[in-house]
Design a protein around this motif. Structure first.
Motif, PDB file in Angstrom:
ATOM      1  N   GLN A  49     -82.728 -22.826 133.478  1.00  7.51           N
ATOM      2  CA  GLN A  49     -83.336 -23.716 132.490  1.00  7.51           C
ATOM      3  C   GLN A  49     -83.421 -25.137 133.046  1.00  7.51           C
ATOM      4  N   PRO A  50     -84.247 -25.357 134.059  1.00  4.66           N
ATOM      5  CA  PRO A  50     -84.290 -26.679 134.699  1.00  4.66           C
ATOM      6  C   PRO A  50     -84.725 -27.792 133.764  1.00  4.66           C
ATOM      7  N   GLY A  51     -85.635 -27.513 132.822  1.00  3.98           N
ATOM      8  CA  GLY A  51     -86.061 -28.546 131.890  1.00  3.98           C
ATOM      9  C   GLY A  51     -84.929 -28.992 130.989  1.00  3.98           C
ATOM     10  N   VAL A  52     -84.146 -28.041 130.516  1.00  2.69           N
ATOM     11  CA  VAL A  52     -82.990 -28.363 129.677  1.00  2.69           C
ATOM     12  C   VAL A  52     -81.976 -29.178 130.462  1.00  2.69           C
ATOM     13  N   GLU A  53     -81.728 -28.777 131.706  1.00  2.00           N
ATOM     14  CA  GLU A  53     -80.750 -29.501 132.523  1.00  2.00           C
ATOM     15  C   GLU A  53     -81.228 -30.932 132.806  1.00  2.00           C
ATOM     16  N   LEU A  54     -82.538 -31.111 132.997  1.00  2.00           N
ATOM     17  CA  LEU A  54     -83.069 -32.464 133.202  1.00  2.00           C
ATOM     18  C   LEU A  54     -82.779 -33.337 131.993  1.00  2.00           C
ATOM     19  N   TYR A  55     -83.113 -32.840 130.811  1.00  2.00           N
ATOM     20  CA  TYR A  55     -82.880 -33.615 129.579  1.00  2.00           C
ATOM     21  C   TYR A  55     -81.394 -33.906 129.380  1.00  2.00           C
ATOM     22  N   LYS A  56     -80.524 -32.927 129.648  1.00  2.00           N
ATOM     23  CA  LYS A  56     -79.087 -33.124 129.462  1.00  2.00           C
ATOM     24  C   LYS A  56     -78.542 -34.198 130.402  1.00  2.00           C
ATOM     25  N   SER A  57     -79.013 -34.197 131.645  1.00  2.00           N
ATOM     26  CA  SER A  57     -78.520 -35.206 132.599  1.00  2.00           C
ATOM     27  C   SER A  57     -78.969 -36.610 132.192  1.00  2.00           C
ATOM     28  N   ILE A  58     -80.199 -36.724 131.677  1.00  2.00           N
ATOM     29  CA  ILE A  58     -80.693 -38.026 131.230  1.00  2.00           C
ATOM     30  C   ILE A  58     -79.904 -38.491 129.999  1.00  2.00           C
ATOM     31  N   ALA A  59     -79.620 -37.573 129.084  1.00  2.00           N
ATOM     32  CA  ALA A  59     -78.837 -37.929 127.892  1.00  2.00           C
ATOM     33  C   ALA A  59     -77.468 -38.472 128.281  1.00  2.00           C
ATOM     34  N   ALA A  60     -76.837 -37.853 129.276  1.00  2.00           N
ATOM     35  CA  ALA A  60     -75.528 -38.322 129.729  1.00  2.00           C
ATOM     36  C   ALA A  60     -75.617 -39.727 130.314  1.00  2.00           C
ATOM     37  N   GLU A  61     -76.687 -39.997 131.072  1.00  2.00           N
ATOM     38  CA  GLU A  61     -76.865 -41.334 131.654  1.00  2.00           C
ATOM     39  C   GLU A  61     -77.073 -42.387 130.571  1.00  2.00           C
ATOM     40  N   ILE A  62     -77.903 -42.086 129.584  1.00  2.00           N
ATOM     41  CA  ILE A  62     -78.166 -43.047 128.510  1.00  2.00           C
ATOM     42  C   ILE A  62     -76.914 -43.277 127.677  1.00  2.00           C
ATOM     43  N   PHE A  63     -76.186 -42.206 127.401  1.00  2.00           N
ATOM     44  CA  PHE A  63     -74.958 -42.331 126.611  1.00  2.00           C
ATOM     45  C   PHE A  63     -73.929 -43.205 127.325  1.00  2.00           C
ATOM     46  N   GLU A  64     -73.820 -43.039 128.637  1.00  2.00           N
ATOM     47  CA  GLU A  64     -72.885 -43.864 129.398  1.00  2.00           C
ATOM     48  C   GLU A  64     -73.338 -45.320 129.416  1.00  2.00           C
ATOM     49  N   GLU A  65     -74.637 -45.545 129.560  1.00  2.00           N
ATOM     50  CA  GLU A  65     -75.156 -46.917 129.513  1.00  2.00           C
ATOM     51  C   GLU A  65     -74.871 -47.552 128.149  1.00  2.00           C
ATOM     52  N   ALA A  66     -75.028 -46.781 127.084  1.00  2.00           N
ATOM     53  CA  ALA A  66     -74.742 -47.286 125.741  1.00  2.00           C
ATOM     54  C   ALA A  66     -73.270 -47.655 125.605  1.00  2.00           C
ATOM     55  N   ARG A  67     -72.400 -46.826 126.171  1.00  2.00           N
ATOM     56  CA  ARG A  67     -70.961 -47.112 126.104  1.00  2.00           C
ATOM     57  C   ARG A  67     -70.630 -48.415 126.816  1.00  2.00           C
ATOM     58  N   GLN A  68     -71.261 -48.609 127.965  1.00  2.00           N
ATOM     59  CA  GLN A  68     -70.981 -49.821 128.744  1.00  2.00           C
ATOM     60  C   GLN A  68     -71.579 -51.080 128.121  1.00  2.00           C
ATOM     61  N   GLY A 100     -72.390 -51.554 124.826  1.00  2.00           N
ATOM     62  CA  GLY A 100     -72.047 -51.850 123.441  1.00  2.00           C
ATOM     63  C   GLY A 100     -72.958 -51.246 122.401  1.00  2.00           C
ATOM     64  N   GLY A 101     -73.633 -50.143 122.720  1.00  2.00           N
ATOM     65  CA  GLY A 101     -74.454 -49.471 121.721  1.00  2.00           C
ATOM     66  C   GLY A 101     -75.767 -48.988 122.278  1.00  2.00           C
ATOM     67  N   ILE A 102     -76.317 -47.980 121.619  1.00  2.00           N
ATOM     68  CA  ILE A 102     -77.545 -47.360 122.098  1.00  2.00           C
ATOM     69  C   ILE A 102     -78.717 -48.324 122.054  1.00  2.00           C
ATOM     70  N   GLU A 103     -78.679 -49.301 121.129  1.00  2.00           N
ATOM     71  CA  GLU A 103     -79.777 -50.257 121.011  1.00  2.00           C
ATOM     72  C   GLU A 103     -79.846 -51.201 122.199  1.00  2.00           C
ATOM     73  N   HIS A 104     -78.815 -51.195 123.045  1.00  2.00           N
ATOM     74  CA  HIS A 104     -78.771 -52.082 124.213  1.00  2.00           C
ATOM     75  C   HIS A 104     -79.061 -51.335 125.511  1.00  2.00           C
ATOM     76  N   THR A 105     -79.683 -50.182 125.400  1.00  2.00           N
ATOM     77  CA  THR A 105     -80.041 -49.423 126.600  1.00  2.00           C
ATOM     78  C   THR A 105     -81.494 -49.684 126.980  1.00  2.00           C
ATOM     79  N   HIS A 106     -81.802 -49.418 128.236  1.00  2.00           N
ATOM     80  CA  HIS A 106     -83.169 -49.575 128.731  1.00  2.00           C
ATOM     81  C   HIS A 106     -84.113 -48.613 128.012  1.00  2.00           C
ATOM     82  N   ALA A 107     -83.651 -47.390 127.785  1.00  2.00           N
ATOM     83  CA  ALA A 107     -84.507 -46.386 127.146  1.00  2.00           C
ATOM     84  C   ALA A 107     -84.885 -46.797 125.729  1.00  2.00           C
ATOM     85  N   TRP A 108     -83.956 -47.397 124.999  1.00  2.00           N
ATOM     86  CA  TRP A 108     -84.264 -47.851 123.638  1.00  2.00           C
ATOM     87  C   TRP A 108     -85.325 -48.944 123.659  1.00  2.00           C
ATOM     88  N   SER A 109     -85.277 -49.811 124.652  1.00  2.00           N
ATOM     89  CA  SER A 109     -86.253 -50.909 124.728  1.00  2.00           C
ATOM     90  C   SER A 109     -87.653 -50.406 125.030  1.00  2.00           C
TER      91      SER A 109
END
Length: 512
Positions: free
Chosen positions: A323-342, A344-353
């Motif tokens: 399931q390469p498409g699923v794995e791609l989405y999961k890896s991106i979600a992990a990156e965004i979640f970590e960026e949000a943690r660093q 101070g919130g999902i609204e401060h991520t590049h993807a949200w902007s």
């Protein structure tokens, strides 16, 4: 299951009254099917937890309290929690088991007897559940764990446990999967027929199910699309939940006609689309019919479909387990979640902007105007569409109202004027189900929606950041594969906002 019941009785003096199944995609779609088909009525009240939306777990707990009228600690003592993840990196069941474990801890209920899980050695789920002393059960009766989630039904413990808890006849269920050589040959012929139809450009399989098996649509859709949706050259879209409406289709002899129809019949049962099937035959649409004996259990249909999928995968020289498409989405979600943690919130991520927004929300609710959406749609060469809301469409009144709004939008914008089939479902559930086809094969105009006002479940320490990261990851994964995608945000799911969203899609339809 007798041991599970005995363990709960010994620990808390109660039988299991509630069952929460935490999983995604193939680890849960069969259970959703069994519940909708009435196969779980004889067991504990069943709840599918297939989302990281805090509102989903909150709604489940609220429903349990409403149904029982009992205090939460008493409810938890009689609740069986089963987590299932057949991938090493599946994070959603971990999140949900963490929050459920906190509820048990904070209410003074020992949870070791209530939780069990199925997963691979060393997976994220194993890393969480093992140290807490939860019981791990091998997925397969041969004590192995090599079956992919979507192929785990109808014969692994992950599929049999809920049926056993509801006192179904497992011997008859298992016997139903023993297809005769003639049935296997029929399944392989059907696979060859659908493969050839796809090669000819008729790759939208419109599934017409009998009433008794009508709930099997999403399970069938996942089995096909997550298994076979990885190729840029060839794909197969399973169209479910539609009545036969020729006015929504191109003419049978039109080169732009991309549908093939698959009717499933049970002897002695009147098919809800009998007249429509006759019309399709008369009008010359490609049609296959598979007929099962009147007494055939649902397990027979499921095993038959697995053979069909295998045949197509073989003919297309495709690995239908990955399931390469699923794995791609999961890896991106992990990156965004970590960026949000660093940050101070999902609204401060590049993807949200990068979410498209007009200067002011349309009518104070929708992030872009109907004119802008219609312009994006007019440039698309997509042959089908999806409308996916990241949040609840099943448990709450607001979610059910939003589902109805999206159904109307599908008819107004896609089905009638453009003769395009539409997938309508929840995210992130669909990410682990049929989205492999949308990311991997393409050809879809994707609309993913999110409410800016997010639910929180304070009692479980549940915030929405990972859920929002999954929404952003879906958009990003589609963009990386150069798919047509529009991310919409709405202010909330209030009655006023849903009325505005309804008007939004009405105006899109009017713009053509």
């Amino acid at each position: 299951m007798e041991a599970v019941r005995a363990r709960l009785q010994q620990a808390h003096g109660t039988p299991p009254r509630f069952l929460i199944w935490a999983g995604m995609g193939g680890s849960i779609e069969d259970k959703v099917l069994y519940h909708a088909a009435g196969l779980l009525k004889g067991g504990p009240a069943f709840y599918a937890l297939d989302s990281t939306d805090p509102g989903k777990l909150k709604a489940i707990i609220h429903d349990m309290q409403t149904r029982s009228g009992r205090p939460l600690p008493e409810i938890l003592r009689s609740t069986l929690v089963i987590g299932m993840a057949m991938g090493m990196t599946s994070y959603e069941p971990v999140v949900n088991l963490q929050k459920l474990a906190k509820l048990f801890d904070d209410n003074g209920v020992a949870s070791e007897a209530n939780f069990l899980y199925m997963t691979l050695d060393g997976s994220l789920l194993d890393q969480f559940a093992g140290p807490r002393g939860y019981t791990r059960v091998p997925l397969q009766p041969d004590q192995r764990n090599s079956t992919a989630g979507r192929h785990s039904s109808p014969l692994t413990r992950g599929s049999l446990y809920p049926l056993a808890l509801a006192n179904n006849d497992l011997a008859a269920w298992i016997a139903g999967t023993f297809l005769s050589p003639e049935e296997v040959a029929a399944a392989l012929r059907l696979g060859a027929f659908l493969h050839q139809q796809g090669v000819a450009g008729r790759d939208q399989i419109t599934l017409l199910l009998p009433k008794s098996w009508s709930a099997a649509g999403v399970w069938t859709k996942q089995d096909f699309e997550e298994s076979l949706g990885k190729s840029e050259a060839l794909g197969l879209k399973i169209v479910i939940g539609e009545r036969v409406r020729p006015r929504h289709y191109q003419r049978a002899d039109d080169p732009a006609q991309h549908r093939v129809f698959l009717a499933i019949q049970r002897k002695g049962e009147a098919h809800p689309e009998a007249d429509g099937i006759t019309t399709l035959r008369h009008d010359g649409y490609p049609l296959a019919v598979a007929t099962f004996d009147a007494g055939a259990p649902l397990s027979r249909y499921m095993q038959f479909i697995h053979y069909v999928v295998f045949a197509i995968g073989y003919l297309r020289d495709m690995n239908f387990v990955t399931q390469p498409g699923v794995e791609l989405y999961k890896s991106i979600a992990a990156e965004i979640f970590e960026e949000a943690r660093q940050n101070g919130g999902i609204e401060h991520t590049h993807a949200w902007s990068k979410i498209p927004r007009d200067k002011e929300p349309w009518e104070g609710v929708v992030s872009i105007s109907p004119k802008r959406y219609a312009a994006l749609l007019s440039r698309s060469k997509a042959r089908y569409a999806e409308l996916t809301f990241f949040g609840d469409l099943r448990y709450t009144p607001e979610g059910q109202a939003l589902r109805a709004c999206l159904d109307r939008a599908a008819n107004r914008v896609f089905r009638m004027p453009r003769k395009m089939p539409v997938d309508i479902y929840e995210g992130p559930a669909m990410n682990h189900s049929y989205h492999e086809m949308i990311i991997g094969h393409g050809g879809c105009f994707s609309t993913v929606l999110l409410s800016v006002k997010q639910s929180r479940f304070a009692a479980a320490g549940y915030d929405p950041d990972y859920h929002m990261a999954q929404f952003l990851a879906t958009k990003t994964a589609l963009e990386r594969r150069h798919r047509d995608v529009v991310a919409l945000t709405i202010q909330d799911t209030s009655e006023k906002s849903l009325e505005t969203l309804d008007n939004f899609f009405r105006e899109v339809a009017a713009l053509g």
